[in-house]
Structures are given as C-alpha cells and as structure tokens.
Design a protein around this motif. Structure first.
Motif, PDB file in Angstrom:
ATOM      1  N   ALA A  81     -16.250  38.402  -2.465  1.00  0.00           N
ATOM      2  CA  ALA A  81     -16.510  39.363  -1.402  1.00  0.00           C
ATOM      3  C   ALA A  81     -15.719  40.649  -1.616  1.00  0.00           C
ATOM      4  O   ALA A  81     -16.157  41.724  -1.244  1.00  0.00           O
ATOM      5  N   GLU A  82     -14.541  40.543  -2.232  1.00  0.00           N
ATOM      6  CA  GLU A  82     -13.709  41.720  -2.471  1.00  0.00           C
ATOM      7  C   GLU A  82     -14.186  42.459  -3.718  1.00  0.00           C
ATOM      8  O   GLU A  82     -14.569  41.858  -4.700  1.00  0.00           O
ATOM      9  N   ASP A  83     -14.115  43.769  -3.651  1.00  0.00           N
ATOM     10  CA  ASP A  83     -14.548  44.582  -4.789  1.00  0.00           C
ATOM     11  C   ASP A  83     -13.378  45.400  -5.322  1.00  0.00           C
ATOM     12  O   ASP A  83     -13.517  46.569  -5.638  1.00  0.00           O
ATOM     13  N   GLU A  84     -12.222  44.783  -5.411  1.00  0.00           N
ATOM     14  CA  GLU A  84     -11.027  45.464  -5.887  1.00  0.00           C
ATOM     15  C   GLU A  84     -10.767  45.067  -7.341  1.00  0.00           C
ATOM     16  O   GLU A  84     -11.040  43.941  -7.744  1.00  0.00           O
ATOM     17  N   GLU A  85     -10.218  45.986  -8.127  1.00  0.00           N
ATOM     18  CA  GLU A  85      -9.938  45.694  -9.529  1.00  0.00           C
ATOM     19  C   GLU A  85      -8.984  44.509  -9.667  1.00  0.00           C
ATOM     20  O   GLU A  85      -9.140  43.674 -10.548  1.00  0.00           O
ATOM     21  N   TYR A  86      -7.991  44.422  -8.773  1.00  0.00           N
ATOM     22  CA  TYR A  86      -7.034  43.330  -8.871  1.00  0.00           C
ATOM     23  C   TYR A  86      -7.700  41.976  -8.638  1.00  0.00           C
ATOM     24  O   TYR A  86      -7.231  40.964  -9.141  1.00  0.00           O
ATOM     25  N   THR A  87      -8.805  41.928  -7.875  1.00  0.00           N
ATOM     26  CA  THR A  87      -9.504  40.664  -7.649  1.00  0.00           C
ATOM     27  C   THR A  87     -10.026  40.114  -8.964  1.00  0.00           C
ATOM     28  O   THR A  87      -9.852  38.941  -9.280  1.00  0.00           O
ATOM     29  N   SER A  88     -10.643  40.980  -9.755  1.00  0.00           N
ATOM     30  CA  SER A  88     -11.164  40.560 -11.053  1.00  0.00           C
ATOM     31  C   SER A  88     -10.040  40.109 -11.978  1.00  0.00           C
ATOM     32  O   SER A  88     -10.126  39.072 -12.625  1.00  0.00           O
ATOM     33  N   LYS A  89      -8.956  40.871 -12.019  1.00  0.00           N
ATOM     34  CA  LYS A  89      -7.834  40.539 -12.905  1.00  0.00           C
ATOM     35  C   LYS A  89      -7.149  39.244 -12.484  1.00  0.00           C
ATOM     36  O   LYS A  89      -6.817  38.404 -13.311  1.00  0.00           O
ATOM     37  N   ARG A  90      -6.930  39.070 -11.185  1.00  0.00           N
ATOM     38  CA  ARG A  90      -6.279  37.853 -10.697  1.00  0.00           C
ATOM     39  C   ARG A  90      -7.167  36.639 -10.944  1.00  0.00           C
ATOM     40  O   ARG A  90      -6.694  35.566 -11.286  1.00  0.00           O
ATOM     41  N   THR A  91      -8.469  36.828 -10.775  1.00  0.00           N
ATOM     42  CA  THR A  91      -9.413  35.743 -10.993  1.00  0.00           C
ATOM     43  C   THR A  91      -9.410  35.316 -12.453  1.00  0.00           C
ATOM     44  O   THR A  91      -9.272  34.131 -12.773  1.00  0.00           O
ATOM     45  N   GLU A  92      -9.533  36.265 -13.362  1.00  0.00           N
ATOM     46  CA  GLU A  92      -9.555  35.921 -14.784  1.00  0.00           C
ATOM     47  C   GLU A  92      -8.240  35.281 -15.199  1.00  0.00           C
ATOM     48  O   GLU A  92      -8.216  34.305 -15.943  1.00  0.00           O
ATOM     49  N   SER A  93      -7.146  35.787 -14.680  1.00  0.00           N
ATOM     50  CA  SER A  93      -5.840  35.216 -14.979  1.00  0.00           C
ATOM     51  C   SER A  93      -5.753  33.782 -14.480  1.00  0.00           C
ATOM     52  O   SER A  93      -5.271  32.888 -15.180  1.00  0.00           O
ATOM     53  N   GLY A  94      -6.247  33.530 -13.286  1.00  0.00           N
ATOM     54  CA  GLY A  94      -6.217  32.192 -12.705  1.00  0.00           C
ATOM     55  C   GLY A  94      -7.099  31.206 -13.448  1.00  0.00           C
ATOM     56  O   GLY A  94      -6.794  30.022 -13.519  1.00  0.00           O
ATOM     57  N   LEU A  95      -8.201  31.681 -14.014  1.00  0.00           N
ATOM     58  CA  LEU A  95      -9.138  30.800 -14.709  1.00  0.00           C
ATOM     59  C   LEU A  95      -8.787  30.592 -16.178  1.00  0.00           C
ATOM     60  O   LEU A  95      -9.327  29.697 -16.824  1.00  0.00           O
ATOM     61  N   GLN A  96      -7.881  31.395 -16.708  1.00  0.00           N
ATOM     62  CA  GLN A  96      -7.566  31.323 -18.132  1.00  0.00           C
ATOM     63  C   GLN A  96      -7.038  29.951 -18.546  1.00  0.00           C
ATOM     64  O   GLN A  96      -7.339  29.471 -19.631  1.00  0.00           O
ATOM     65  N   GLY A  97      -6.288  29.308 -17.670  1.00  0.00           N
ATOM     66  CA  GLY A  97      -5.720  27.999 -18.002  1.00  0.00           C
ATOM     67  C   GLY A  97      -6.779  26.962 -18.321  1.00  0.00           C
ATOM     68  O   GLY A  97      -6.668  26.227 -19.303  1.00  0.00           O
ATOM     69  N   TRP A  98      -7.817  26.883 -17.511  1.00  0.00           N
ATOM     70  CA  TRP A  98      -8.840  25.878 -17.806  1.00  0.00           C
ATOM     71  C   TRP A  98      -9.669  26.276 -19.014  1.00  0.00           C
ATOM     72  O   TRP A  98     -10.123  25.423 -19.765  1.00  0.00           O
ATOM     73  N   ILE A  99      -9.841  27.580 -19.251  1.00  0.00           N
ATOM     74  CA  ILE A  99     -10.566  28.018 -20.447  1.00  0.00           C
ATOM     75  C   ILE A  99      -9.794  27.590 -21.694  1.00  0.00           C
ATOM     76  O   ILE A  99     -10.371  27.160 -22.692  1.00  0.00           O
ATOM     77  N   ASP A 100      -8.470  27.679 -21.624  1.00  0.00           N
ATOM     78  CA  ASP A 100      -7.625  27.294 -22.750  1.00  0.00           C
ATOM     79  C   ASP A 100      -7.727  25.796 -23.078  1.00  0.00           C
ATOM     80  O   ASP A 100      -7.398  25.385 -24.184  1.00  0.00           O
ATOM     81  N   CYS A 101      -8.176  24.987 -22.120  1.00  0.00           N
ATOM     82  CA  CYS A 101      -8.340  23.554 -22.378  1.00  0.00           C
ATOM     83  C   CYS A 101      -9.371  23.298 -23.472  1.00  0.00           C
ATOM     84  O   CYS A 101      -9.291  22.317 -24.193  1.00  0.00           O
ATOM     85  N   PHE A 102     -10.354  24.174 -23.572  1.00  0.00           N
ATOM     86  CA  PHE A 102     -11.361  24.050 -24.621  1.00  0.00           C
ATOM     87  C   PHE A 102     -10.799  24.729 -25.871  1.00  0.00           C
ATOM     88  O   PHE A 102     -11.070  25.887 -26.140  1.00  0.00           O
ATOM     89  N   GLU A 103      -9.989  23.991 -26.608  1.00  0.00           N
ATOM     90  CA  GLU A 103      -9.214  24.559 -27.708  1.00  0.00           C
ATOM     91  C   GLU A 103     -10.048  25.214 -28.794  1.00  0.00           C
ATOM     92  O   GLU A 103      -9.602  26.133 -29.459  1.00  0.00           O
ATOM     93  N   LYS A 104     -11.265  24.748 -28.999  1.00  0.00           N
ATOM     94  CA  LYS A 104     -12.108  25.280 -30.067  1.00  0.00           C
ATOM     95  C   LYS A 104     -12.980  26.439 -29.590  1.00  0.00           C
ATOM     96  O   LYS A 104     -13.732  26.995 -30.368  1.00  0.00           O
ATOM     97  N   ALA A 105     -12.888  26.783 -28.317  1.00  0.00           N
ATOM     98  CA  ALA A 105     -13.772  27.803 -27.750  1.00  0.00           C
ATOM     99  C   ALA A 105     -12.968  28.991 -27.222  1.00  0.00           C
ATOM    100  O   ALA A 105     -11.785  28.882 -26.935  1.00  0.00           O
TER     101      ALA A 105
END
Length: 178
Positions: free
Chosen positions: A121-145
């Motif tokens: 719902a928020e359209d602030e730049e920090y929303t996108s950055k905080r979201t990507e930062s928060g999701l990076q951990g689970w993305i890192d679980c896929f070590e080959k991707a």
C-alpha cells in the motif's frame, strides 16, 4: 525455451500481486517460454511442524498440495514469486510454502534465477528497500540461485487501479526478458 513457474501467493481474489504474476507469465509466454502459473488461493498448504522427517526421507509427512508445487519448482529453470507485502515482509502463505519446500534443498533443483514481484500500500522508496532487505535471507537459502529482479509496486490499494499502473507493463517486460 525455459520452463518458468510463477507462484502467486495472495489469497485475495483479483489481487494486485496476482495481476503482476499474470502479466509476468503472459510476457514469458509471449517470448516462447513454457509457463506454469500457480496461484496459492484455494490450495491446501499445512504448516511445517519442524519434525525434520523430510531431511531423512526427502518428502514431507503431510499429504496436501505442496508435493505437486514442489515438483514444479524442482523442474523449473526460473521461479517467479508474487506476493503482497505485509509489514515489510512476504505474505504468511508464501512463508509457509517456503518452509514446506525444505525437502527440496538437498536435491538438484534446476532453477538458477528467481524473480520477485511485490505490492504494498505504501509507495515510498524505503518500503521497497526494506522489503528487499527483509526477503534477502530466504532468497539466500537457494544457494545455487540468484535474485534476478525485484519489481516493487507500491501505492495500489484497489485492483482496478493497477490497470493504469506502469508496473503491469514492467511485469510483462520482465517476463518477456527472462
């Protein structure tokens, strides 16, 4: 030609993240790829109970819709996740599915590219950055991707509004250029 699996995690009918998933899938189809769109709406996905049986057997003890989804993900060249953002994180149903995909981690999954489509719902730049930062951990679980692209669509509260939103076109173009 690549095999692409697009997982739409919103449970709301006509959701913004589902609209992005559909556009990504259409772009990939138009580019000649084989695309499977998997909406989680209506799927039975039980919570992981942490029994770790899957690490010994390679399969979860629960019999629900997850094994079929896992088979699609295992055989995909590209996986695209679409999720609404709640409190700078993925939806609960997306997290539950990721927890249940635990049996696939030691397996030789094909995908190397992950795409992430998010709406908030928020359209602030920090929303996108905080979201990507928060999701990076689970993305890192896929070590080959690796995360190839994160498309953030903010400020859309009504699915009808997204029709005029340039992010739909962006999602389509991302799919075309997988």
């Amino acid at each position: 030609m690549k095999k692409i699996v697009v997982i739409s995690t919103s449970l709301r009918p006509g959701s913004n993240s589902n609209a992005l998933a559909e556009q990504f899938a259409q772009g990939a189809k138009d580019a000649g790829h084989e695309v499977e769109l998997i909406p989680l709406r209506g799927k039975e996905i039980k919570f992981c109970i942490g029994c770790l049986s899957c690490q010994k057997t390679g399969a979860c003890v629960f019999k629900d819709d997850v094994p079929a989804i896992m088979e699609s993900v295992l055989n995909a060249d590209v996986v695209c996740w679409a999720t609404p953002i709640y409190y700078y994180e993925m939806s609960g149903q997306m997290k539950t599915l990721i927890d249940r995909l635990n049996p696939m981690y030691p397996k030789d999954y094909k995908f190397r590219d992950i795409y992430l489509l998010t709406t908030a719902a928020e359209d602030e730049e920090y929303t996108s950055k905080r979201t990507e930062s928060g999701l990076q951990g689970w993305i890192d679980c896929f070590e080959k991707a690796t995360l190839k692209a994160h498309l953030f669509c903010g400020g859309v509260n009504d699915p009808k509004e997204i029709d005029g939103n340039s992010r739909l076109k962006d999602a389509f173009e991302l799919g075309k250029n997988v």
